[in-house]
Design a protein around this motif. Structure first.
Motif, short mmCIF file in Angstrom:
data_model
loop_
_atom_site.label_atom_id
_atom_site.label_comp_id
_atom_site.label_asym_id
_atom_site.label_seq_id
_atom_site.Cartn_x
_atom_site.Cartn_y
_atom_site.Cartn_z
N ASP A 180 0.83 -1.20 0.00
CA ASP A 180 0.00 0.00 0.00
C ASP A 180 0.87 1.25 0.00
N ALA A 181 0.36 2.29 -0.64
CA ALA A 181 1.09 3.56 -0.72
C ALA A 181 0.09 4.71 -0.73
N LEU A 182 0.60 5.90 -0.44
CA LEU A 182 -0.16 7.14 -0.52
C LEU A 182 0.62 8.13 -1.37
N LEU A 183 -0.09 8.98 -2.09
CA LEU A 183 0.56 9.97 -2.96
C LEU A 183 -0.01 11.35 -2.69
N HIS A 184 0.87 12.34 -2.73
CA HIS A 184 0.45 13.74 -2.75
C HIS A 184 1.25 14.43 -3.84
N ILE A 185 0.57 14.78 -4.92
CA ILE A 185 1.24 15.40 -6.06
C ILE A 185 0.57 16.75 -6.32
N PRO A 186 1.32 17.84 -6.32
CA PRO A 186 0.73 19.15 -6.59
C PRO A 186 0.01 19.17 -7.93
N GLU A 187 -1.04 19.99 -8.02
CA GLU A 187 -1.83 20.04 -9.25
C GLU A 187 -1.05 20.64 -10.41
N THR A 191 8.32 22.93 -13.06
CA THR A 191 9.64 22.33 -13.20
C THR A 191 9.71 21.10 -12.30
N PRO A 192 10.60 20.15 -12.58
CA PRO A 192 10.71 18.96 -11.72
C PRO A 192 10.94 19.34 -10.26
N LEU A 193 10.22 18.66 -9.37
CA LEU A 193 10.24 18.98 -7.94
C LEU A 193 11.01 17.93 -7.14
N PRO A 194 11.59 18.36 -6.01
CA PRO A 194 12.13 17.36 -5.09
C PRO A 194 10.99 16.48 -4.58
N PRO A 219 2.90 23.87 0.07
CA PRO A 219 2.61 22.44 -0.17
C PRO A 219 2.91 21.98 -1.59
N GLY A 220 2.95 22.92 -2.53
CA GLY A 220 3.18 22.54 -3.91
C GLY A 220 4.64 22.44 -4.29
N SER A 221 5.53 22.46 -3.29
CA SER A 221 6.97 22.50 -3.60
C SER A 221 7.63 21.14 -3.57
N ARG A 272 10.81 7.65 -8.35
CA ARG A 272 11.74 8.24 -9.30
C ARG A 272 11.12 8.37 -10.69
N SER A 273 10.15 7.50 -10.99
CA SER A 273 9.54 7.48 -12.32
C SER A 273 8.26 8.32 -12.41
N VAL A 274 7.79 8.87 -11.27
CA VAL A 274 6.56 9.67 -11.28
C VAL A 274 6.79 10.98 -12.03
N ASP A 275 5.85 11.34 -12.88
CA ASP A 275 5.96 12.59 -13.64
C ASP A 275 6.09 13.77 -12.68
N GLY A 276 7.04 14.63 -12.97
CA GLY A 276 7.24 15.83 -12.17
C GLY A 276 8.29 15.71 -11.09
N VAL A 277 8.81 14.49 -10.86
CA VAL A 277 9.81 14.28 -9.82
C VAL A 277 11.20 14.55 -10.37
#
Length: 391
Positions: A180-187, A191-194, A219-221, A272-277
């Motif tokens: 199981d996992a949880l995700l929080h990705i800014p809308e 640019t690629p985020l930490p 929160p979007g950083s 590492r493969s998530v878009d925006g990372v």
């Protein structure tokens, strides 16, 4: 098992209803070992007796075992065997009927047979580098050698929203094991985020983990992912399940904690493969033993940017449990192996880790062993506070 001259003869026995020793397991054992004996022309010297019982002995099995000893160990002919069994008072069978001696060290024998090598001082980066390469090689070949050989990134299965902050997800860490996992990705990501991977501990739920990140002023950083290693989460293992899995994992060269470490490493691949990372700016964060799982994930994955520990244990005696690890090092030296990458401690750093600063100093980076009360600042790459190590 018995020896006849230089040849080994084996008789094994199983109950087909024994849940501790599944049928498929001993059938595979019988096939492979039987073929080996066949290749030596000694197929008769191997026999697997299967009876329709659970995990229990019987007069029949006792008789078969005695006749096997007679034939292969004592070299005598068949004889009449008296199977009469008298129950002996357990007290008469005790080595210490009055209880163990006051100075008994049985419960710590694993700590005294093979003492952990001391964490030595090193006068040069070259000297430490040679030791580091040797130590990492030993850890890979003696502690984590049972890890699957996998170069593929697991597929992340995104599900419904847990709350306004987290989206639920899961992935297959290895065949048949879903994590199981949880995700929080800014809308909006320009640019690629930490990114941070938080390793959950037993008893932590989405709300309590969300509160760890609640100090975020922007929160979007940062992109956030939470991983619940096997046995942790909505359906957690009971203490009995944990004990049973720990015992059986050792047959495969694992412990519960090394299995969970593998789950974390697979989670890092996904993050590492998530878009925006930004793949070069991944932090692993965890509380207690879970934080140390993150530390070892970074030792095995050199592309992890930094590690953040909250209330870590000070010795592997307290966890995490890895087979053989204390033959080579304890936690302060494991922390030093991360140098010169950043190792951060929340609020205070236990005094034993101060020894790692000598190694960081060899790299000219003593400040990379850092204490902060601002998780968000560290995730964003800001290191502008100075707090006591709490010694």
């Amino acid at each position: 098992r018995g020896l006849v001259g230089s040849e080994m003869c084996i008789r094994d026995r199983h109950g087909s209803l024994d849940v501790l020793f599944p049928v498929a397991g001993y059938e595979e054992f019988e096939q492979k070992v039987g073929q080996l004996y066949e290749s030596y022309g000694r197929r008769e010297a191997f026999r697997n007796i299967v009876v329709e019982t659970k995990h229990a002995d019987s007069d029949f099995l006792r008789e078969q075992a005695i006749r096997w000893f007679d034939r292969y160990l004592k070299g005598i002919d068949d004889r009449d065997i008296d199977l009469t069994l008298d129950e002996e008072d357990p007290q008469n069978l005790a080595v210490f009927p009055e209880g163990p001696p006051e100075d008994a060290g049985n419960y710590r024998v694993h700590e005294t047979f093979i003492p952990t090598p001391p964490f030595k001082q090193y006068s040069s980066l070259e000297q430490w580098g040679a030791h580091r390469r040797d130590l990492l090689g030993k850890i890979n070949s003696n502690v984590f050698r049972a890890f699957p050989v996998s170069t593929n990134t697991p597929e992340l299965n995104r599900k419904e929203e847990v709350n306004w902050y987290f989206q639920a997800a899961d992935y297959e860490s290895e065949p048949g094991v879903r994590i199981d996992a949880l995700l929080h990705i800014p809308e909006e990501i320009d640019t690629p985020l930490p990114a941070v991977l938080y390793v959950a501990s037993p008893g932590e739920d989405p709300q309590s983990i969300q509160e760890i990140f609640s100090q975020a002023r922007n929160p979007g950083s940062v992109i956030r992912m939470v991983v619940y290693p096997r046995g942790i989460g909505a359906v957690s293992w009971t203490k009995y399940q944990w004990k049973t899995i720990l015992r059986n994992a050792m047959y495969c060269g694992h412990t519960v904690d090394s299995l969970r470490l593998w789950d974390v490493l697979q989670g890092v691949k996904i993050l590492r493969s998530v878009d925006g990372v930004n793949p070069d700016r991944i932090t692993i964060l965890g509380n207690g033993i879970s934080g140390i799982l993150g530390l070892y994930a970074a030792l095995l994955d050199p592309n992890i940017h930094q590690v953040f520990l909250i209330r870590p244990p000070v010795s592997h005696v307290d966890g995490p449990i890895f087979l053989n690890i204390l033959r080579f090092l304890d936690l302060p030296e494991a922390a030093a192996l991360l140098a010169p990458r950043r190792l951060n401690f929340y609020s205070r750093m236990p005094a034993v880790f101060e020894a790692s600063r000598e190694i960081y100093s060899l790299y000219g980076k003593p400040g990379h062993l850092y204490v902060s009360m601002d998780i968000e600042a560290v995730l964003q790459g800001r290191y502008n506070h100075r707090f006591s190590s709490g010694r």
